[in-house]
Design a protein around this motif. Structure first.
Motif, short mmCIF file in Angstrom:
data_model
loop_
_atom_site.label_atom_id
_atom_site.label_comp_id
_atom_site.label_asym_id
_atom_site.label_seq_id
_atom_site.Cartn_x
_atom_site.Cartn_y
_atom_site.Cartn_z
N TYR A 114 -5.97 9.29 9.84
CA TYR A 114 -5.47 8.64 8.63
C TYR A 114 -5.77 9.49 7.40
O TYR A 114 -6.78 10.17 7.36
CB TYR A 114 -6.15 7.28 8.41
CG TYR A 114 -5.84 6.22 9.43
CD1 TYR A 114 -4.54 5.76 9.61
CD2 TYR A 114 -6.86 5.66 10.19
CE1 TYR A 114 -4.27 4.77 10.54
CE2 TYR A 114 -6.58 4.66 11.11
CZ TYR A 114 -5.29 4.23 11.29
OH TYR A 114 -5.02 3.25 12.20
N GLN A 115 -4.89 9.37 6.40
CA GLN A 115 -5.20 9.93 5.10
C GLN A 115 -5.49 8.77 4.17
O GLN A 115 -4.78 7.75 4.17
CB GLN A 115 -4.03 10.75 4.53
CG GLN A 115 -4.39 11.36 3.18
CD GLN A 115 -3.27 12.18 2.56
OE1 GLN A 115 -2.11 12.04 2.91
NE2 GLN A 115 -3.63 13.02 1.62
N ILE A 116 -6.54 8.88 3.38
CA ILE A 116 -6.92 7.83 2.42
C ILE A 116 -6.17 8.10 1.12
O ILE A 116 -6.36 9.15 0.50
CB ILE A 116 -8.45 7.82 2.20
CG1 ILE A 116 -9.17 7.59 3.52
CG2 ILE A 116 -8.82 6.76 1.17
CD1 ILE A 116 -10.67 7.76 3.46
N VAL A 117 -5.29 7.16 0.74
CA VAL A 117 -4.41 7.34 -0.41
C VAL A 117 -4.47 6.13 -1.34
O VAL A 117 -5.14 5.15 -1.05
CB VAL A 117 -2.94 7.58 0.06
CG1 VAL A 117 -2.82 8.86 0.87
CG2 VAL A 117 -2.42 6.39 0.86
N ASP B 6 1.05 3.64 3.74
CA ASP B 6 2.10 3.34 4.71
C ASP B 6 1.53 3.62 6.09
O ASP B 6 1.35 4.77 6.48
CB ASP B 6 3.33 4.22 4.45
CG ASP B 6 4.50 3.87 5.35
OD1 ASP B 6 4.33 3.07 6.30
OD2 ASP B 6 5.59 4.40 5.10
N ILE B 7 1.22 2.56 6.81
CA ILE B 7 0.57 2.71 8.11
C ILE B 7 1.44 3.50 9.09
O ILE B 7 0.91 4.20 9.95
CB ILE B 7 0.14 1.33 8.68
CG1 ILE B 7 -0.88 1.49 9.79
CG2 ILE B 7 1.33 0.54 9.15
CD1 ILE B 7 -2.22 2.00 9.35
N LYS B 8 2.77 3.43 8.94
CA LYS B 8 3.66 4.19 9.83
C LYS B 8 3.50 5.69 9.62
O LYS B 8 3.75 6.47 10.52
CB LYS B 8 5.12 3.78 9.62
CG LYS B 8 5.43 2.38 10.14
CD LYS B 8 6.89 2.05 9.92
CE LYS B 8 7.00 0.73 9.24
NZ LYS B 8 7.54 0.63 7.95
N GLU B 9 3.10 6.07 8.42
CA GLU B 9 2.86 7.49 8.10
C GLU B 9 1.38 7.83 8.20
O GLU B 9 0.95 8.90 7.78
CB GLU B 9 3.38 7.82 6.71
CG GLU B 9 4.88 7.73 6.57
CD GLU B 9 5.35 8.08 5.18
OE1 GLU B 9 4.59 8.69 4.39
OE2 GLU B 9 6.51 7.75 4.86
N PHE B 10 0.57 6.89 8.71
CA PHE B 10 -0.88 7.05 8.87
C PHE B 10 -1.57 7.31 7.54
O PHE B 10 -2.50 8.10 7.45
CB PHE B 10 -1.19 8.14 9.91
CG PHE B 10 -0.62 7.83 11.26
CD1 PHE B 10 -1.26 6.93 12.10
CD2 PHE B 10 0.58 8.39 11.68
CE1 PHE B 10 -0.72 6.60 13.33
CE2 PHE B 10 1.11 8.07 12.91
CZ PHE B 10 0.47 7.18 13.75
#
Length: 158
Positions: free
Chosen positions: A105-108, A114-118
């Protein structure tokens, strides 16, 4: 007003949306209003009412996006020097301690999550559990099904 963290990619996405709203959506709705007006009586003109409602939505969204960009603290994850710590903008590879499943995951910021884009929001339970931890640490996340444990495998700034 407090600054809201936003990655460079998130800020660019908002800028593109703002550009589209101002150059495509706004002129289209103005044309739709003009077209509906040409049909005569506005008191019973559903097309006119729908176009005016759409215009209100577009103008509201323009103001909202402009406000978000004005209050954004834009962060470039590639320039972070957090010594391997989980921070805003970091990309974190995790292993679920129960299932052994590995996920990255990236923390944004909240607007770009967007969970679909992790990409997970910095205010999400999993991100709050990760912030400040290092590779090798265990993060305990309060999930709806109870506490879940994740081992931090790797922290990257990309």
């Amino acid at each position: 007003m407090n600054k809201t963290p936003l990655t460079i990619a998130g800020a660019e996405k908002l800028r593109l949306e703002l550009h589209r709203l101002k150059t495509v959506d706004r002129p289209n709705v103005i044309a739709a209003i003009a077209e509906a007006r040409s049909h005569g009586d506005l008191s019973e003109n559903a097309e006119y009412d729908a176009a005016k409602e759409r215009q209100g939505f577009i103008e509201g969204r323009i103001a909202e996006v402009e406000g978000k960009l004005a209050n954004a603290q834009i962060i470039d994850p590639t320039l972070l020097d957090a010594d391997g710590r989980c921070v805003f903008g970091a990309t974190v590879e995790l292993e679920d301690m129960d299932s052994g499943q590995v996920v990255t995951y990236q923390i944004v910021g909240e607007d770009e999550a967007d969970i679909k884009e992790f990409k997970i929001s910095v205010s999400s339970p999993i991100a709050r559990a990760l912030i400040g931890k290092y590779a090798g640490d265990i993060a305990e996340v309060q999930a709806p099904g109870g506490i879940r444990e994740y081992e931090i495998i790797d922290v990257r700034y990309i």
